[in-house]
Scaffold this active site. Sequence first.
Site, PDB file in Angstrom:
ATOM      1  N   ARG A  79      22.181   8.088  16.755  1.00 21.51           N
ATOM      2  CA  ARG A  79      21.279   7.935  15.611  1.00 21.51           C
ATOM      3  C   ARG A  79      20.439   6.675  15.828  1.00 21.51           C
ATOM      4  O   ARG A  79      20.979   5.575  15.938  1.00 21.51           O
ATOM      5  CB  ARG A  79      22.113   7.830  14.332  1.00 21.51           C
ATOM      6  N   HIS A 122      13.997   2.737   8.713  1.00 20.26           N
ATOM      7  CA  HIS A 122      15.146   1.844   8.582  1.00 20.26           C
ATOM      8  C   HIS A 122      14.583   0.444   8.296  1.00 20.26           C
ATOM      9  O   HIS A 122      14.705  -0.474   9.098  1.00 20.26           O
ATOM     10  CB  HIS A 122      16.009   1.883   9.849  1.00 20.26           C
ATOM     11  N   GLU A 167      19.316   4.045   3.624  1.00 23.54           N
ATOM     12  CA  GLU A 167      19.730   3.136   2.555  1.00 23.54           C
ATOM     13  C   GLU A 167      18.572   2.660   1.677  1.00 23.54           C
ATOM     14  O   GLU A 167      18.249   1.466   1.650  1.00 23.54           O
ATOM     15  CB  GLU A 167      20.474   1.927   3.145  1.00 23.54           C
ATOM     16  N   ASN A 296      26.538   6.262   4.340  1.00 25.61           N
ATOM     17  CA  ASN A 296      26.932   5.007   4.984  1.00 25.61           C
ATOM     18  C   ASN A 296      27.983   4.366   4.104  1.00 25.61           C
ATOM     19  O   ASN A 296      27.751   4.120   2.921  1.00 25.61           O
ATOM     20  CB  ASN A 296      25.746   4.038   5.106  1.00 25.61           C
ATOM     21  N   TYR A 298      30.876   1.198   3.865  1.00 22.73           N
ATOM     22  CA  TYR A 298      31.467  -0.025   4.421  1.00 22.73           C
ATOM     23  C   TYR A 298      32.643  -0.546   3.596  1.00 22.73           C
ATOM     24  O   TYR A 298      33.642  -0.977   4.134  1.00 22.73           O
ATOM     25  CB  TYR A 298      30.394  -1.114   4.561  1.00 22.73           C
ATOM     26  N   GLU A 376      26.929   5.942   8.975  1.00 25.69           N
ATOM     27  CA  GLU A 376      27.238   4.556   9.363  1.00 25.69           C
ATOM     28  C   GLU A 376      28.584   4.157   8.804  1.00 25.69           C
ATOM     29  O   GLU A 376      28.917   4.461   7.659  1.00 25.69           O
ATOM     30  CB  GLU A 376      26.225   3.539   8.819  1.00 25.69           C
TER      31      GLU A 376
HETATM   32  S1  NCW Z   1      23.242  -5.099   5.772  1.00 29.02           S
HETATM   33  C1  NCW Z   1      23.667  -3.534   5.637  1.00 29.02           C
HETATM   34  N1  NCW Z   1      23.943  -2.823   6.769  1.00 29.02           N
HETATM   35  C2  NCW Z   1      24.191  -3.375   8.035  1.00 29.02           C
HETATM   36  C3  NCW Z   1      22.911  -3.251   8.837  1.00 29.02           C
HETATM   37  O1  NCW Z   1      23.042  -3.728  10.132  1.00 29.02           O
HETATM   38  C4  NCW Z   1      22.389  -1.823   8.907  1.00 29.02           C
HETATM   39  O2  NCW Z   1      21.063  -1.810   9.343  1.00 29.02           O
HETATM   40  C5  NCW Z   1      22.486  -1.182   7.543  1.00 29.02           C
HETATM   41  O3  NCW Z   1      22.164   0.185   7.620  1.00 29.02           O
HETATM   42  C6  NCW Z   1      25.243  -2.477   8.509  1.00 29.02           C
HETATM   43  O4  NCW Z   1      24.885  -1.252   7.838  1.00 29.02           O
HETATM   44  C7  NCW Z   1      23.843  -1.458   6.913  1.00 29.02           C
HETATM   45  N2  NCW Z   1      23.740  -3.003   4.469  1.00 29.02           N
HETATM   46  C8  NCW Z   1      23.432  -3.735   3.318  1.00 29.02           C
HETATM   47  C9  NCW Z   1      24.558  -3.816   2.402  1.00 29.02           C
HETATM   48  C10 NCW Z   1      24.138  -4.779   1.369  1.00 29.02           C
HETATM   49  C11 NCW Z   1      25.178  -5.031   0.373  1.00 29.02           C
HETATM   50  C12 NCW Z   1      24.653  -6.013  -0.596  1.00 29.02           C
HETATM   51  C13 NCW Z   1      25.506  -6.108  -1.792  1.00 29.02           C
HETATM   52  C14 NCW Z   1      24.910  -7.078  -2.732  1.00 29.02           C
HETATM   53  C15 NCW Z   1      25.747  -7.310  -3.904  1.00 29.02           C
END
Ligand code: NCW
Length: 470
Positions: A79, A122, A167, A296, A298, A376
């Site tokens: 991807r 992205h 996202e 995605n 986490y 992801e």
């Molecule tokens: S920062 C983020 N990510 C990382 C990034 O490397 C990737 O491009 C993104 O698709 C890993 O996967 C995603 N996501 C942002 C999460 C933000 C959470 C903020 C919470 C605030 C309260």
Amino acid sequence: MSDDARRFPDHFLFGAATAAYQIEGAAHEDGRTDSIWDAFSRVPGAVIDAHNGDVATDHYHRYRDDVALMKDLGLQTYRFSTSWSRVRPDGGPANAKGLDFYSRLVDELLGAGIKPWLTLYHWDLPQALEERGGWTNRDTSELFRDYAMTVHEALGDRVGVWTTLNEPWCSSFLSYTAGAHAPGRQSVEDGLAAAHHLLLGHGLAVQSLRAADPSLEIGITLNLTVAKPVDPTNDGDIDAARRIDGQFNRFFLDPIFRGAYPEDVVADVADNNFESYVKEGDLEVISTPIDALGVNYYHGEHVSSTPVELETGGQAPTERPTRSPFPAADNVHWHPQDLETTSMGWEIEPWLLRDLLVHVDREYTGPAGTAIWVTENGAAFDDELVDGAVHDEGRTRFLTGHLGAILDTIADGVDVRGYFYWSLLDNYEWAWGYHKRFGIVRVDYDTQERIVKDSGLAYRDIIAARALPA
Ligand code: NCW
């Protein structure tokens, strides 16, 4: 392999993911112009150590080696995202040299037997479009559709899977409301307008791609979460969880799958002009059926209406003052669960991935007949290089824990079609610069040498066996 080994279905695909600005480099080559991330990384204090994507992992020049690495790992799918600023610099006419890079990348992948999975956006809007209002300008939705079709004209004969956005919560609320990501604006109304125009752009692109080729698999990737009230009997905590679920999940899932924004979230943001951006017919466009939902995942959110000393959530560490990305959740507080965390401070909760996928399938994708993919999932750790190797047991545990949760989800009857580890390579972690390493492959940023970490070797073994060890 022992009889107890836990096998993945034959059609399940194993992959890894990256994004253009985070890996390509070559920021000023072959006609590419600035994106909002080039501009944002020049703002004092916006990105740690003012790191930028000028060179990144130099994938633009090393893509052949990187595809060879993917083949060695046994990846079945990859991807990646295309850069709007490379394909249509300044959001203007198509740039043949930029398109040619992606064409060569796709050929290389196909030659290696790896299925290309393309994401159109992205987070790297051309800066010239930001100067015309960015995602708060409705015209950007139309321009996104035009850009999608430019990429499709060049690659549509060889790429079968097309996802519009990665996202959109991040490219709206984190970027236009919190100001923690590019373009760094801090306005509740701008975040809401951006979210709507991103979704509108998604719907317009789905319609045009579908019209151009009905055989494409088309979808979107959302960062979804599980919001849990700290005290499930406390009304304030239940309301805190509702607000977070509303803004992360339902604000995007409901318009896409049900053709309507969730009424409670719209009521929460009633003072911010949101409804003035939603024109007649927009929700029909946004709810155009899709084939694939990318999830995605986490970590989850354990929230309450009362504060604790420490708040987590992984917001970017900008030195500039930022505001909450949640327009109507100022009274929401995160409660750490005393779990192992990654170096992003994100708590590791693989079991919540199962809860999330089962819920999304029951409420949205199942009834719509849309396939679910985990597009992801991954972890940053403070890796150490020891005698040319990275013994990253924590990342291997993270990987196998989440793959185990996917097997449990499949056993629950949900047809999860595949998994992409984030990320193939260590790369530019946005406002954290190069300080966070998510890769299963280490990158030495001085030499650009790649070293497969132990987690990469473990993933290779899992893919080869198509099973988790007992
Ligand atoms: S920062 C983020 N990510 C990382 C990034 O490397 C990737 O491009 C993104 O698709 C890993 O996967 C995603 N996501 C942002 C999460 C933000 C959470 C903020 C919470 C605030 C309260």
